[in-house]
Scaffold this active site. Structure first.
Site, short mmCIF file in Angstrom:
data_model
loop_
_atom_site.label_atom_id
_atom_site.label_comp_id
_atom_site.label_asym_id
_atom_site.label_seq_id
_atom_site.Cartn_x
_atom_site.Cartn_y
_atom_site.Cartn_z
N LYS A 174 -6.83 3.39 -0.60
CA LYS A 174 -6.01 3.44 0.53
C LYS A 174 -6.98 3.81 1.89
O LYS A 174 -6.37 3.38 3.13
CB LYS A 174 -4.72 4.60 0.45
N THR B 159 -0.78 6.80 2.97
CA THR B 159 -0.48 7.95 2.36
C THR B 159 -1.00 9.23 2.71
O THR B 159 -2.08 9.32 3.12
CB THR B 159 -0.55 7.59 0.70
N ASP B 160 -0.44 10.12 2.17
CA ASP B 160 -1.04 11.40 2.37
C ASP B 160 -2.30 11.94 1.55
O ASP B 160 -3.46 12.75 1.97
CB ASP B 160 -0.15 12.75 2.25
N GLU B 161 -2.70 11.16 0.53
CA GLU B 161 -3.75 11.47 -0.38
C GLU B 161 -5.08 10.94 0.34
O GLU B 161 -5.97 11.37 -0.40
CB GLU B 161 -3.56 10.56 -1.54
N TYR C 174 -7.23 5.53 -6.55
CA TYR C 174 -6.25 5.15 -5.31
C TYR C 174 -6.44 5.32 -3.97
O TYR C 174 -6.49 4.52 -3.14
CB TYR C 174 -4.86 5.51 -6.05
P1 NAD Z 1 4.92 0.17 -5.60
O1 NAD Z 1 3.95 -0.05 -6.81
O2 NAD Z 1 6.54 0.55 -6.17
O3 NAD Z 1 5.27 -1.32 -5.03
C1 NAD Z 1 4.24 -2.23 -4.75
C2 NAD Z 1 4.71 -3.74 -4.67
O4 NAD Z 1 3.47 -4.49 -3.93
C3 NAD Z 1 5.16 -4.50 -5.67
O5 NAD Z 1 6.27 -5.07 -5.59
C4 NAD Z 1 4.03 -5.33 -6.26
O6 NAD Z 1 4.50 -6.39 -6.87
C5 NAD Z 1 3.67 -5.61 -5.06
N1 NAD Z 1 2.13 -5.82 -4.82
C6 NAD Z 1 1.08 -5.34 -5.68
N2 NAD Z 1 -0.22 -6.23 -5.29
C7 NAD Z 1 0.35 -7.29 -4.64
C8 NAD Z 1 -0.47 -8.20 -4.06
N3 NAD Z 1 -1.86 -8.43 -4.46
N4 NAD Z 1 0.03 -9.20 -3.19
C9 NAD Z 1 1.39 -9.04 -2.92
N5 NAD Z 1 2.47 -8.03 -3.58
C10 NAD Z 1 1.73 -7.02 -4.31
O7 NAD Z 1 4.62 0.94 -4.69
P2 NAD Z 1 5.51 1.73 -3.52
O8 NAD Z 1 5.78 3.14 -4.03
O9 NAD Z 1 6.73 1.08 -2.94
O10 NAD Z 1 4.62 2.14 -2.40
C11 NAD Z 1 4.30 1.12 -1.40
C12 NAD Z 1 3.48 1.44 -0.18
O11 NAD Z 1 3.60 2.84 0.14
C13 NAD Z 1 1.96 1.39 -0.70
O12 NAD Z 1 1.11 1.05 0.11
C14 NAD Z 1 1.67 3.00 -1.10
O13 NAD Z 1 0.26 3.42 -1.09
C15 NAD Z 1 2.42 3.61 0.05
N6 NAD Z 1 2.78 4.89 -0.28
C16 NAD Z 1 3.67 5.19 -1.32
C17 NAD Z 1 4.12 6.59 -1.59
C18 NAD Z 1 5.06 6.82 -2.94
O14 NAD Z 1 5.19 8.04 -2.82
N7 NAD Z 1 5.49 5.93 -3.53
C19 NAD Z 1 3.84 7.55 -0.56
C20 NAD Z 1 2.99 7.27 0.25
C21 NAD Z 1 2.59 5.90 0.61
O1 TDX Z 2 3.52 12.44 -16.10
C1 TDX Z 2 3.10 12.94 -15.19
N1 TDX Z 2 3.40 14.34 -15.26
C2 TDX Z 2 2.92 15.07 -14.35
O2 TDX Z 2 2.68 16.19 -14.08
C3 TDX Z 2 3.35 12.30 -14.08
C4 TDX Z 2 3.50 10.88 -13.76
C5 TDX Z 2 2.92 13.05 -12.79
N2 TDX Z 2 2.82 14.41 -13.02
C6 TDX Z 2 2.26 15.12 -11.79
C7 TDX Z 2 1.15 14.68 -11.03
C8 TDX Z 2 1.37 15.07 -9.70
O3 TDX Z 2 0.88 16.25 -9.01
O4 TDX Z 2 3.20 14.90 -10.67
C9 TDX Z 2 3.04 14.85 -9.38
C10 TDX Z 2 3.50 13.51 -9.05
O5 TDX Z 2 2.95 12.46 -9.56
P1 TDX Z 2 3.16 10.97 -9.38
O6 TDX Z 2 4.64 10.64 -9.40
O7 TDX Z 2 2.22 10.21 -10.00
O8 TDX Z 2 2.75 10.85 -7.89
P2 TDX Z 2 1.22 11.20 -6.94
O9 TDX Z 2 0.18 11.21 -7.91
O10 TDX Z 2 1.52 12.52 -6.41
O11 TDX Z 2 1.30 10.08 -5.94
C11 TDX Z 2 2.62 9.64 -5.26
O12 TDX Z 2 2.53 10.11 -3.87
C12 TDX Z 2 1.51 9.59 -2.90
C13 TDX Z 2 2.61 8.21 -5.20
O13 TDX Z 2 2.58 7.57 -6.69
C14 TDX Z 2 1.43 7.47 -4.25
O14 TDX Z 2 1.60 6.20 -4.45
C15 TDX Z 2 1.48 8.03 -2.89
O15 TDX Z 2 0.73 7.75 -2.11
#
Ligand code: NAD
Ligand code: TDX
Length: 357
Positions: A164, A135-137, A160
Protein backbone atom coordinates in the site's frame (compact mmCIF):
# COMPACT_ATOMS: atom_id res chain seq x y z
CA UNK A 1 -13.20 23.35 -4.44
CA UNK A 2 -16.34 21.65 -5.65
CA UNK A 3 -16.29 18.62 -7.93
CA UNK A 4 -19.39 16.79 -9.23
CA UNK A 5 -18.32 13.83 -11.39
CA UNK A 6 -20.56 12.51 -14.14
CA UNK A 7 -19.08 9.00 -14.54
CA UNK A 8 -17.10 7.29 -11.80
CA UNK A 9 -15.00 4.14 -12.12
CA UNK A 10 -15.09 2.39 -8.74
CA UNK A 11 -12.57 -0.44 -8.43
CA UNK A 12 -13.07 -3.21 -5.86
CA UNK A 13 -16.72 -2.24 -5.35
CA UNK A 14 -17.74 -5.80 -4.47
CA UNK A 15 -15.50 -5.82 -1.39
CA UNK A 16 -16.27 -4.58 2.09
CA UNK A 17 -15.66 -0.81 1.91
CA UNK A 18 -16.33 -0.54 -1.84
CA UNK A 19 -19.79 -2.06 -1.51
CA UNK A 20 -20.67 0.19 1.43
CA UNK A 21 -19.48 3.13 -0.69
CA UNK A 22 -21.64 2.14 -3.67
CA UNK A 23 -24.68 1.51 -1.43
CA UNK A 24 -24.20 5.08 -0.16
CA UNK A 25 -23.49 6.99 -3.39
CA UNK A 26 -25.50 5.19 -6.11
CA UNK A 27 -28.94 6.06 -4.67
CA UNK A 28 -27.73 9.50 -3.63
CA UNK A 29 -26.38 10.72 -7.00
CA UNK A 30 -28.90 9.45 -9.54
CA UNK A 31 -27.38 11.60 -12.33
CA UNK A 32 -23.90 10.12 -11.88
CA UNK A 33 -22.98 6.79 -13.46
CA UNK A 34 -21.01 4.39 -11.21
CA UNK A 35 -19.17 1.53 -12.93
CA UNK A 36 -17.90 -1.11 -10.52
CA UNK A 37 -14.83 -2.98 -11.82
CA UNK A 38 -14.08 -5.97 -9.63
CA UNK A 39 -12.15 -9.22 -10.22
CA UNK A 40 -14.37 -11.05 -7.67
CA UNK A 41 -11.52 -12.61 -5.73
CA UNK A 42 -12.41 -14.56 -2.59
CA UNK A 43 -13.13 -11.14 -0.97
CA UNK A 44 -15.52 -9.85 -3.64
CA UNK A 45 -19.22 -10.64 -3.37
CA UNK A 46 -21.97 -9.29 -5.61
CA UNK A 47 -24.57 -10.32 -3.00
CA UNK A 48 -23.47 -7.18 -1.10
CA UNK A 49 -24.91 -5.05 -3.89
CA UNK A 50 -28.39 -6.46 -4.53
CA UNK A 51 -30.01 -3.23 -3.26
CA UNK A 52 -28.49 -1.21 -6.12
CA UNK A 53 -27.84 -3.73 -8.91
CA UNK A 54 -30.95 -2.75 -10.90
CA UNK A 55 -30.40 1.01 -10.67
CA UNK A 56 -29.99 2.85 -14.01
CA UNK A 57 -26.85 4.64 -12.80
CA UNK A 58 -24.99 1.44 -11.80
CA UNK A 59 -23.04 -1.10 -13.89
CA UNK A 60 -20.86 -4.03 -12.92
CA UNK A 61 -17.83 -5.13 -14.96
CA UNK A 62 -16.05 -8.36 -14.04
CA UNK A 63 -12.38 -7.62 -14.62
CA UNK A 64 -8.94 -6.99 -13.24
CA UNK A 65 -7.25 -3.67 -12.52
CA UNK A 66 -4.04 -5.02 -14.05
CA UNK A 67 -5.78 -5.45 -17.44
CA UNK A 68 -4.62 -2.37 -19.40
CA UNK A 69 -6.66 -3.19 -22.54
CA UNK A 70 -9.86 -3.57 -20.56
CA UNK A 71 -9.22 -0.29 -18.75
CA UNK A 72 -8.59 1.66 -21.92
CA UNK A 73 -11.82 0.23 -23.42
CA UNK A 74 -13.78 1.18 -20.29
CA UNK A 75 -12.41 4.75 -20.24
CA UNK A 76 -13.33 5.11 -23.94
CA UNK A 77 -16.82 3.65 -23.48
CA UNK A 78 -17.86 5.49 -20.31
CA UNK A 79 -15.76 8.67 -20.36
CA UNK A 80 -14.97 8.51 -16.65
CA UNK A 81 -14.08 11.82 -15.02
CA UNK A 82 -13.37 10.17 -11.64
CA UNK A 83 -11.78 6.99 -10.34
CA UNK A 84 -12.26 5.78 -6.77
CA UNK A 85 -9.71 3.04 -6.28
CA UNK A 86 -10.54 0.49 -3.55
CA UNK A 87 -9.38 -2.70 -5.29
CA UNK A 88 -6.65 -4.38 -3.28
CA UNK A 89 -5.58 -7.47 -1.49
CA UNK A 90 -6.38 -6.25 2.02
CA UNK A 91 -5.62 -8.88 4.67
CA UNK A 92 -2.32 -8.60 6.54
CA UNK A 93 -2.24 -12.28 7.54
CA UNK A 94 -2.62 -13.41 3.92
CA UNK A 95 0.20 -11.05 2.91
CA UNK A 96 2.43 -12.83 5.41
CA UNK A 97 1.51 -16.26 4.00
CA UNK A 98 2.17 -15.08 0.41
CA UNK A 99 2.88 -11.46 -0.63
CA UNK A 100 2.79 -12.09 -4.40
CA UNK A 101 -0.83 -11.11 -5.08
CA UNK A 102 -0.37 -7.98 -2.93
CA UNK A 103 2.36 -6.61 -5.17
CA UNK A 104 0.46 -7.60 -8.29
CA UNK A 105 -2.85 -5.94 -7.40
CA UNK A 106 -1.88 -3.20 -4.96
CA UNK A 107 1.26 -1.95 -6.71
CA UNK A 108 1.10 -3.03 -10.35
CA UNK A 109 -2.71 -2.70 -10.47
CA UNK A 110 -2.53 0.88 -9.20
CA UNK A 111 0.14 1.69 -11.79
CA UNK A 112 -1.90 0.25 -14.68
CA UNK A 113 -5.02 2.08 -13.53
CA UNK A 114 -3.19 5.41 -13.31
CA UNK A 115 -1.68 4.90 -16.77
CA UNK A 116 -5.18 4.43 -18.16
CA UNK A 117 -6.48 7.54 -16.35
CA UNK A 118 -3.49 9.58 -17.45
CA UNK A 119 -3.95 8.63 -21.12
CA UNK A 120 -7.70 9.29 -21.03
CA UNK A 121 -7.46 12.59 -19.13
CA UNK A 122 -4.64 14.26 -21.10
CA UNK A 123 -5.55 17.96 -21.32
CA UNK A 124 -8.61 17.63 -19.05
CA UNK A 125 -6.81 17.06 -15.76
CA UNK A 126 -8.51 20.07 -14.14
CA UNK A 127 -11.97 18.49 -14.50
CA UNK A 128 -11.02 14.94 -13.45
CA UNK A 129 -10.02 13.23 -10.21
CA UNK A 130 -8.27 10.02 -9.08
CA UNK A 131 -9.11 9.08 -5.47
CA UNK A 132 -6.72 6.52 -4.02
CA UNK A 133 -7.89 4.63 -0.91
CA UNK A 134 -5.11 3.77 1.51
CA UNK A 135 -4.45 2.76 5.08
CA UNK A 136 -2.88 3.92 8.35
CA UNK A 137 -0.57 0.87 8.15
CA UNK A 138 1.75 2.70 5.73
CA UNK A 139 3.03 4.74 8.71
CA UNK A 140 4.19 1.70 10.67
CA UNK A 141 3.68 1.01 14.36
CA UNK A 142 3.07 3.51 17.18
CA UNK A 143 3.99 3.16 20.84
CA UNK A 144 1.41 3.91 23.52
CA UNK A 145 1.40 7.68 22.80
CA UNK A 146 0.92 9.94 19.78
CA UNK A 147 -0.91 9.97 16.46
CA UNK A 148 0.05 9.69 12.81
CA UNK A 149 -0.45 12.88 10.78
CA UNK A 150 -0.29 13.45 7.02
CA UNK A 151 3.37 14.50 7.54
CA UNK A 152 4.44 11.28 9.30
CA UNK A 153 7.17 9.43 7.37
CA UNK A 154 6.24 6.11 5.87
CA UNK A 155 7.55 3.00 7.68
CA UNK A 156 5.49 0.01 6.54
CA UNK A 157 6.26 -3.28 8.27
CA UNK A 158 4.07 -6.01 6.72
CA UNK A 159 4.05 -7.02 3.04
CA UNK A 160 0.49 -5.65 2.84
CA UNK A 161 1.52 -2.30 4.33
CA UNK A 162 4.59 -2.14 2.06
CA UNK A 163 2.43 -2.76 -1.02
CA UNK A 164 0.00 0.00 0.00
CA UNK A 165 2.89 2.36 0.76
CA UNK A 166 4.40 1.64 -2.68
CA UNK A 167 1.06 2.44 -4.28
CA UNK A 168 0.76 5.71 -2.33
CA UNK A 169 4.27 6.74 -3.46
CA UNK A 170 3.40 5.94 -7.09
CA UNK A 171 0.19 7.97 -6.84
CA UNK A 172 2.10 11.01 -5.52
CA UNK A 173 4.79 10.50 -8.19
CA UNK A 174 2.11 10.55 -10.91
CA UNK A 175 0.70 13.77 -9.47
CA UNK A 176 4.11 15.45 -9.37
CA UNK A 177 5.48 14.12 -12.65
CA UNK A 178 2.45 13.96 -14.92
CA UNK A 179 -0.03 16.29 -13.19
CA UNK A 180 -2.48 13.45 -12.49
CA UNK A 181 -5.22 15.05 -10.34
CA UNK A 182 -5.16 12.89 -7.21
CA UNK A 183 -6.49 12.83 -3.66
CA UNK A 184 -5.38 10.21 -1.12
CA UNK A 185 -7.13 9.03 2.04
CA UNK A 186 -5.51 6.88 4.74
CA UNK A 187 -7.95 5.22 7.07
CA UNK A 188 -7.93 3.25 10.30
CA UNK A 189 -9.55 -0.17 10.87
CA UNK A 190 -13.05 -0.23 9.40
CA UNK A 191 -15.85 -2.43 10.69
CA UNK A 192 -19.55 -2.92 9.98
CA UNK A 193 -21.82 -4.70 7.47
CA UNK A 194 -20.43 -6.80 4.59
CA UNK A 195 -16.91 -7.36 5.96
CA UNK A 196 -15.32 -10.66 5.01
CA UNK A 197 -15.01 -12.80 8.17
CA UNK A 198 -11.24 -13.23 7.97
CA UNK A 199 -10.96 -9.82 9.71
CA UNK A 200 -11.11 -9.65 13.49
CA UNK A 201 -14.62 -8.32 14.21
CA UNK A 202 -16.70 -10.52 11.88
CA UNK A 203 -14.46 -13.51 12.68
CA UNK A 204 -15.17 -13.08 16.39
CA UNK A 205 -18.91 -12.70 15.84
CA UNK A 206 -19.05 -15.77 13.60
CA UNK A 207 -17.06 -17.98 15.94
CA UNK A 208 -19.02 -16.69 18.94
CA UNK A 209 -22.33 -17.61 17.32
CA UNK A 210 -20.97 -21.04 16.36
CA UNK A 211 -19.50 -21.59 19.85
CA UNK A 212 -16.02 -21.99 18.34
CA UNK A 213 -12.68 -20.82 19.82
CA UNK A 214 -11.78 -17.12 19.37
CA UNK A 215 -8.11 -16.62 18.35
CA UNK A 216 -6.44 -13.61 19.99
CA UNK A 217 -2.87 -12.98 18.81
CA UNK A 218 -0.19 -12.70 21.52
CA UNK A 219 -1.77 -11.40 24.73
CA UNK A 220 -4.34 -9.21 22.93
CA UNK A 221 -2.52 -6.03 23.95
CA UNK A 222 -2.20 -4.51 20.47
CA UNK A 223 -4.33 -1.42 19.94
CA UNK A 224 -6.42 -0.47 16.92
CA UNK A 225 -8.57 2.59 16.20
CA UNK A 226 -11.97 1.51 14.86
CA UNK A 227 -14.08 3.42 12.34
CA UNK A 228 -17.64 2.40 11.44
CA UNK A 229 -17.65 1.86 7.66
CA UNK A 230 -20.68 4.09 7.00
CA UNK A 231 -18.83 6.99 8.61
CA UNK A 232 -15.83 6.21 6.42
CA UNK A 233 -17.79 6.27 3.16
CA UNK A 234 -19.34 9.63 4.09
CA UNK A 235 -15.84 11.00 4.57
CA UNK A 236 -14.74 9.57 1.20
CA UNK A 237 -17.65 11.26 -0.54
CA UNK A 238 -16.68 14.60 0.99
CA UNK A 239 -13.05 14.22 -0.02
CA UNK A 240 -13.87 13.31 -3.63
CA UNK A 241 -16.26 16.26 -3.98
CA UNK A 242 -14.58 19.00 -1.99
CA UNK A 243 -10.88 18.41 -1.25
CA UNK A 244 -8.20 20.25 -3.23
CA UNK A 245 -6.12 18.36 -5.78
CA UNK A 246 -3.00 16.76 -4.40
CA UNK A 247 -4.29 16.63 -0.82
CA UNK A 248 -4.05 13.74 1.67
CA UNK A 249 -6.61 13.11 4.43
CA UNK A 250 -6.38 10.88 7.46
CA UNK A 251 -9.71 9.39 8.52
CA UNK A 252 -9.89 7.77 11.94
CA UNK A 253 -12.67 6.92 14.34
CA UNK A 254 -10.98 8.17 17.54
CA UNK A 255 -12.07 4.88 19.12
CA UNK A 256 -8.93 3.13 20.33
CA UNK A 257 -9.12 -0.17 22.17
CA UNK A 258 -6.88 -3.19 22.80
CA UNK A 259 -7.76 -6.35 20.90
CA UNK A 260 -8.56 -8.30 24.07
CA UNK A 261 -10.91 -5.62 25.38
CA UNK A 262 -12.59 -5.40 21.98
CA UNK A 263 -13.07 -9.17 21.78
CA UNK A 264 -14.54 -9.24 25.29
CA UNK A 265 -16.96 -6.43 24.45
CA UNK A 266 -17.99 -8.20 21.24
CA UNK A 267 -18.59 -11.52 23.01
CA UNK A 268 -20.68 -9.76 25.67
CA UNK A 269 -22.70 -8.02 22.96
CA UNK A 270 -23.34 -11.35 21.20
CA UNK A 271 -24.47 -12.76 24.58
CA UNK A 272 -26.78 -9.79 25.10
CA UNK A 273 -28.34 -9.93 21.63
CA UNK A 274 -28.84 -13.72 21.68
CA UNK A 275 -30.40 -13.77 25.16
CA UNK A 276 -27.42 -15.53 26.82
CA UNK A 277 -26.13 -14.44 30.18
CA UNK A 278 -23.44 -11.79 29.62
CA UNK A 279 -20.01 -13.40 30.07
CA UNK A 280 -21.07 -16.85 28.84
CA UNK A 281 -18.85 -16.71 25.76
CA UNK A 282 -15.66 -15.26 27.26
CA UNK A 283 -14.20 -18.74 27.92
CA UNK A 284 -14.03 -19.21 24.12
CA UNK A 285 -11.02 -16.85 23.99
CA UNK A 286 -7.70 -18.55 23.08
CA UNK A 287 -4.37 -16.70 23.14
CA UNK A 288 -2.49 -17.94 20.07
CA UNK A 289 0.94 -17.42 18.49
CA UNK A 290 1.36 -13.75 17.62
CA UNK A 291 1.31 -12.31 14.09
CA UNK A 292 4.96 -11.90 12.93
CA UNK A 293 5.93 -8.20 13.00
CA UNK A 294 2.58 -7.37 14.61
CA UNK A 295 2.22 -3.55 14.65
CA UNK A 296 1.52 -2.49 18.22
CA UNK A 297 -0.78 0.46 17.70
CA UNK A 298 -2.29 2.72 15.05
CA UNK A 299 -3.94 6.08 15.69
CA UNK A 300 -4.70 8.88 13.24
CA UNK A 301 -5.06 12.60 13.79
CA UNK A 302 -8.34 13.25 11.94
CA UNK A 303 -8.66 16.88 13.03
CA UNK A 304 -7.88 18.31 9.53
CA UNK A 305 -10.81 16.51 7.86
CA UNK A 306 -13.06 17.41 10.78
CA UNK A 307 -12.05 21.09 10.77
CA UNK A 308 -11.61 21.69 7.04
CA UNK A 309 -14.20 19.41 5.42
CA UNK A 310 -16.73 19.35 8.29
CA UNK A 311 -16.79 15.56 8.64
CA UNK A 312 -17.54 13.86 11.97
CA UNK A 313 -17.99 10.13 12.66
CA UNK A 314 -21.54 9.44 13.86
CA UNK A 315 -20.82 6.13 15.59
CA UNK A 316 -18.81 5.61 18.74
CA UNK A 317 -17.61 2.06 19.36
CA UNK A 318 -20.55 1.15 21.57
CA UNK A 319 -23.16 2.13 18.99
CA UNK A 320 -21.12 0.74 16.08
CA UNK A 321 -20.57 -2.64 17.75
CA UNK A 322 -24.25 -2.94 18.65
CA UNK A 323 -25.25 -2.28 15.04
CA UNK A 324 -22.54 -4.61 13.71
CA UNK A 325 -23.46 -7.56 15.93
CA UNK A 326 -27.15 -7.05 15.06
CA UNK A 327 -26.29 -6.99 11.35
CA UNK A 328 -24.25 -10.22 11.43
CA UNK A 329 -26.88 -12.01 13.50
CA UNK A 330 -29.41 -10.99 10.84
CA UNK A 331 -27.08 -12.10 8.00
CA UNK A 332 -25.80 -15.48 9.21
CA UNK A 333 -26.69 -17.04 5.87
CA UNK A 334 -24.75 -14.36 3.93
CA UNK A 335 -21.74 -15.12 6.09
CA UNK A 336 -21.94 -18.91 5.86
CA UNK A 337 -22.44 -18.70 2.07
CA UNK A 338 -19.10 -16.95 1.56
CA UNK A 339 -17.13 -19.32 3.76
CA UNK A 340 -16.27 -21.71 0.98
CA UNK A 341 -13.49 -24.27 0.63
CA UNK A 342 -10.86 -21.59 -0.07
CA UNK A 343 -11.65 -19.90 3.25
CA UNK A 344 -11.65 -23.16 5.16
CA UNK A 345 -8.23 -24.09 3.83
CA UNK A 346 -6.92 -20.55 4.60
CA UNK A 347 -8.36 -20.84 8.14
CA UNK A 348 -6.68 -24.21 8.68
CA UNK A 349 -3.31 -22.85 7.49
CA UNK A 350 -3.58 -19.60 9.45
CA UNK A 351 -4.83 -20.99 12.76
CA UNK A 352 -4.05 -24.73 12.66
CA UNK A 353 -0.44 -24.28 13.74
CA UNK A 354 -1.01 -21.40 16.15
CA UNK A 355 -2.01 -23.36 19.23
CA UNK A 356 -5.80 -23.14 18.74
CA UNK A 357 -7.58 -25.91 20.55
P1 NAD B 1 -11.72 -6.23 0.58
O1 NAD B 1 -10.63 -7.23 0.61
O2 NAD B 1 -12.97 -6.47 1.35
O3 NAD B 1 -12.18 -5.99 -0.94
C1 NAD B 1 -11.27 -5.85 -1.99
C2 NAD B 1 -12.04 -5.92 -3.31
O4 NAD B 1 -11.11 -5.74 -4.38
C3 NAD B 1 -12.74 -7.26 -3.54
O5 NAD B 1 -14.05 -7.05 -4.03
C4 NAD B 1 -11.86 -7.94 -4.60
O6 NAD B 1 -12.59 -8.84 -5.42
C5 NAD B 1 -11.35 -6.74 -5.37
N1 NAD B 1 -10.08 -7.02 -6.06
C6 NAD B 1 -8.97 -7.61 -5.52
N2 NAD B 1 -8.01 -7.73 -6.46
C7 NAD B 1 -8.51 -7.14 -7.60
C8 NAD B 1 -7.99 -6.92 -8.90
N3 NAD B 1 -6.75 -7.33 -9.23
N4 NAD B 1 -8.77 -6.28 -9.80
C9 NAD B 1 -10.02 -5.89 -9.48
N5 NAD B 1 -10.58 -6.09 -8.27
C10 NAD B 1 -9.82 -6.70 -7.33
O7 NAD B 1 -11.05 -4.85 0.99
P2 NAD B 1 -11.65 -3.64 1.85
O8 NAD B 1 -11.51 -3.95 3.28
O9 NAD B 1 -12.97 -3.27 1.29
O10 NAD B 1 -10.58 -2.51 1.51
C11 NAD B 1 -10.79 -1.64 0.41
C12 NAD B 1 -9.62 -0.68 0.31
O11 NAD B 1 -9.51 0.05 1.54
C13 NAD B 1 -8.27 -1.36 0.13
O12 NAD B 1 -7.50 -0.58 -0.76
C14 NAD B 1 -7.66 -1.38 1.51
O13 NAD B 1 -6.25 -1.36 1.44
C15 NAD B 1 -8.20 -0.08 2.08
N6 NAD B 1 -8.35 -0.03 3.55
C16 NAD B 1 -9.09 -0.98 4.20
C17 NAD B 1 -9.26 -0.89 5.59
C18 NAD B 1 -10.09 -1.88 6.36
O14 NAD B 1 -10.14 -1.79 7.59
N7 NAD B 1 -10.76 -2.81 5.72
C19 NAD B 1 -8.68 0.17 6.29
C20 NAD B 1 -7.90 1.10 5.58
C21 NAD B 1 -7.77 1.00 4.21
O1 TDX C 1 -7.75 -13.87 14.41
C1 TDX C 1 -7.29 -12.74 14.68
N1 TDX C 1 -6.84 -12.48 15.93
C2 TDX C 1 -6.28 -11.29 16.29
O2 TDX C 1 -5.87 -11.10 17.44
C3 TDX C 1 -7.23 -11.69 13.69
C4 TDX C 1 -7.73 -11.91 12.29
C5 TDX C 1 -6.68 -10.49 14.07
N2 TDX C 1 -6.20 -10.29 15.32
C6 TDX C 1 -5.61 -8.98 15.67
C7 TDX C 1 -4.57 -8.46 14.71
C8 TDX C 1 -4.78 -6.96 14.77
O3 TDX C 1 -4.04 -6.39 15.84
O4 TDX C 1 -6.69 -8.04 15.62
C9 TDX C 1 -6.26 -6.79 15.06
C10 TDX C 1 -7.11 -6.50 13.83
O5 TDX C 1 -6.74 -7.46 12.85
P1 TDX C 1 -7.35 -7.43 11.36
O6 TDX C 1 -8.83 -7.43 11.43
O7 TDX C 1 -6.67 -8.49 10.57
O8 TDX C 1 -6.93 -5.96 10.88
P2 TDX C 1 -5.50 -5.23 10.74
O9 TDX C 1 -4.39 -6.19 10.58
O10 TDX C 1 -5.39 -4.23 11.87
O11 TDX C 1 -5.71 -4.46 9.33
C11 TDX C 1 -6.96 -3.83 9.00
O12 TDX C 1 -6.90 -2.44 9.17
C12 TDX C 1 -6.10 -1.71 8.28
C13 TDX C 1 -7.38 -4.16 7.57
O13 TDX C 1 -7.42 -5.56 7.39
C14 TDX C 1 -6.47 -3.52 6.57
O14 TDX C 1 -6.93 -3.74 5.23
C15 TDX C 1 -6.43 -2.05 6.83
O15 TDX C 1 -5.54 -1.43 5.95
Amino acid sequence: MSFAPSAVLVTGGAGFIGSNYLLHVVPRYADTLFVNLDALTYAGNLANLTDIEARDNYRFVHGDVTDADLLSRLFAEYGFDAVVHFAAESHVDRSILDPTAFVRTNVHGTLVLMQAARAAWKGSEDICRFHHISTDEVFGSLGPEGHFTADTSYAPRSPYAASKASADHLVRAFATTYGLPVVITNTSNNYGPWQFPEKLIPLVIRNAVAGEPIPVYGRGENVRDWLFVEDHVEALDRVLRSAPNGSTWLIGGDQEISNLELVERLLDEVDRQTGSQVGTRRPLIRFVTDRPGHDFRYALDSSPIQEQLGWQPKHDLEKGLQRTVRWYLDHIRWMENILDGEYRSYYATQYGSRGMN
